[in-house]
Design a protein around this motif. Structure first.
Motif, short mmCIF file in Angstrom:
data_model
loop_
_atom_site.label_atom_id
_atom_site.label_comp_id
_atom_site.label_asym_id
_atom_site.label_seq_id
_atom_site.Cartn_x
_atom_site.Cartn_y
_atom_site.Cartn_z
N ARG A 172 0.84 -1.21 0.00
CA ARG A 172 0.00 0.00 0.00
C ARG A 172 0.88 1.26 0.00
NH1 ARG A 172 -3.21 -1.13 4.48
NH2 ARG A 172 -4.13 -2.84 3.35
N THR A 195 -7.48 6.29 -7.24
CA THR A 195 -7.55 6.00 -5.82
C THR A 195 -7.20 4.54 -5.60
OG1 THR A 195 -9.33 7.61 -5.56
CG2 THR A 195 -9.04 6.02 -3.78
N ASN A 197 -7.88 1.61 -3.55
CA ASN A 197 -8.94 1.25 -2.61
C ASN A 197 -8.42 0.34 -1.51
OD1 ASN A 197 -10.71 2.73 -4.18
ND2 ASN A 197 -11.33 0.95 -5.40
N ARG A 198 -7.71 -0.72 -1.91
CA ARG A 198 -7.20 -1.66 -0.92
C ARG A 198 -6.21 -2.59 -1.59
NH1 ARG A 198 -11.96 -3.05 -2.76
NH2 ARG A 198 -12.43 -5.20 -3.38
N TYR A 205 -6.50 -3.04 -5.80
CA TYR A 205 -7.80 -2.63 -6.31
C TYR A 205 -7.81 -1.10 -6.38
CZ TYR A 205 -9.19 -7.37 -4.95
OH TYR A 205 -9.28 -8.74 -4.82
N ILE A 206 -8.09 -0.57 -7.57
CA ILE A 206 -8.10 0.88 -7.73
C ILE A 206 -9.43 1.34 -8.33
CG2 ILE A 206 -5.60 1.00 -8.10
CD1 ILE A 206 -6.32 1.55 -11.12
N THR A 207 -9.65 2.65 -8.20
CA THR A 207 -10.79 3.29 -8.86
C THR A 207 -10.24 4.46 -9.66
OG1 THR A 207 -12.27 2.71 -7.05
CG2 THR A 207 -13.01 4.43 -8.55
N GLU A 243 -11.89 -1.17 -10.20
CA GLU A 243 -13.25 -1.29 -9.66
C GLU A 243 -14.15 -0.15 -10.11
OE1 GLU A 243 -12.29 -1.67 -5.35
OE2 GLU A 243 -13.06 -3.70 -5.58
N THR A 244 -13.70 0.66 -11.07
CA THR A 244 -14.47 1.82 -11.49
C THR A 244 -15.74 1.41 -12.21
OG1 THR A 244 -12.36 2.90 -11.87
CG2 THR A 244 -14.31 3.99 -12.77
#
Lengths: 263, 114
Positions: A172, A195, A197-198, A205-207, A243-244
């Motif tokens: 991270r 972003t 996310n986690r 995982y991004i957005t 994840e967008t």
């Protein structure tokens, strides 16, 4: 070395204007002001229903489906079992597969593979562009190789795969620093923002937000820009998942790809 | 993105329906459906055909102007230029005066047993 983002998302210099801004005078009328325009509606999506499962009887007790993406020359194999639990294994070439994934190595040795990603109950192969067979024929051939390998007990990851794996916190921190110093400053000129996310295991995982959400070039930004930057600082990174909800993008920078800008 | 010539929709309404003709928007422009049979009152099925003949950067089914519309399921068949038609099925969703439903989907990738 200039980053991919600084070359692609070049900021335009704003020239100072010598002229003063002209503000029109308000014109007074006796007419009543226009009623407020209706607020824009939120666009929502319904779940897409899969067709009834048409799987034929699994050969050798292993059911495998192949999802074909002609545009990306990629086959994603979907298995009826977990291949790798908690982690994902990215193999950029045969050498990486040799070190971390015997199952991916079998795919490389069968010919035609450019990259292999083993994640959860899937294995995704992007071809190297050298083969002449159609994607469906390739999928059937590699599907057979995978079934034979699994029946022979070939593992998805080597025992050493987890050796030296950074913790989720370490991942991270590494990825967030790249986002803060390289990625987001680069795409800010297009009103984009990424972003993190986690991180779960070694899967990120991004957005993609702002002008990136729904942008026709978002997949290019993701694969050529973000993924490259991430893997440079975190070589043990596995899958990078977006994840967008791109269909909900209200103001994408590109609604269609400019000419010459291919995937 | 292909040019969308026409699309057919079959909408199954649940407990609440506006019982009024819906419309759709393509790229922000409002259009009426060209053909309509059935209804969108409670428990009714509505069959619609739209003929946008355009490239859909966005395609939405507009929610009712008042009340709520419980949709149990939708089947959409897209007729695009230069390629065979394809069909998608969507699950349940509720629309109201503040929501529109996205109804544009690219052709799904082919999935085969190997």
């Amino acid at each position: 070395m200039g980053s991919w983002f600084s070359k692609v998302f070049e900021k335009k210099k704003l020239e100072e204007s010598a002229a003063t801004a002209v503000v029109p005078e308000a014109i007074e009328t006796d007419e009543a002001p226009e009623s407020a325009l209706p607020l824009p509606r939120k666009v929502i999506s319904a779940p897409i229903l899969a067709d009834a499962d048409s799987t034929t009887a699994p050969e050798g007790g292993i059911a495998i489906k192949a999802k074909l993406d002609e545009a990306k020359d990629t086959v994603t194999f979907l298995f009826d079992r977990q291949l790798l639990d908690g982690y994902s294994c990215w193999c950029a070439d045969r050498k990486a597969a040799e070190a971390s994934s015997p199952l991916a190595l079998a795919v490389f040795d069968a010919g035609g593979a450019g990259t292999v990603l083993v994640y959860s109950s899937t294995l995704a192969v992007t071809r190297d562009g050298t083969g002449r067979e159609g994607l469906e024929d390739y999928a059937r051939r590699i599907g057979g190789v995978l079934r034979e390998s699994l029946l022979a007990g070939v593992e998805a990851a080597t025992p050493d795969f987890l050796e030296g794996m950074p913790s989720e916190e370490e991942f991270r921190a590494l990825l967030q620093e790249v986002i803060d110093t390289e990625i987001n400053p680069g795409i800010a000129s297009h009103s984009g923002v990424i972003t993190l996310n986690r991180v779960r295991g070694n899967t990120a995982y991004i957005t993609m937000g702002g002008g990136c959400q729904g942008c026709a070039a978002s997949s290019i930004t993701l694969r050529s820009g973000i993924e490259t930057s991430f893997r440079n600082v975190a070589p043990k990174l596995g899958a990078l998942l977006d994840e967008t909800d791109h269909e909900a993008g209200a103001n994408p920078y590109f609604t269609d790809l400019p000419a010459g800008m291919g995937v | 993105m292909p040019r969308l010539e026409t699309f057919d929709m079959k909408i199954k309404t649940g407990k609440r329906g506006p019982d009024k003709a819906p419309w759709y928007e393509i790229n922000g422009f409002k259009l009426d459906f060209d053909e309509m049979t059935g209804g969108n009152g409670p428990a009714e099925t509505l069959e619609l055909t739209g003929e946008p003949q355009s490239f859909p950067h966005s395609l939405v089914l507009v929610g009712p102007s008042e009340g709520e519309w419980d949709i149990e399921g939708i089947e959409i068949t897209y007729h695009v230029m230069g390629a065979p038609p394809y069909t998608l099925r969507l699950g349940g969703v509720t629309l109201d005066a503040e929501t529109n439903l996205n109804i544009w989907y690219d052709r799904p990738p082919k999935v085969i047993d190997v």
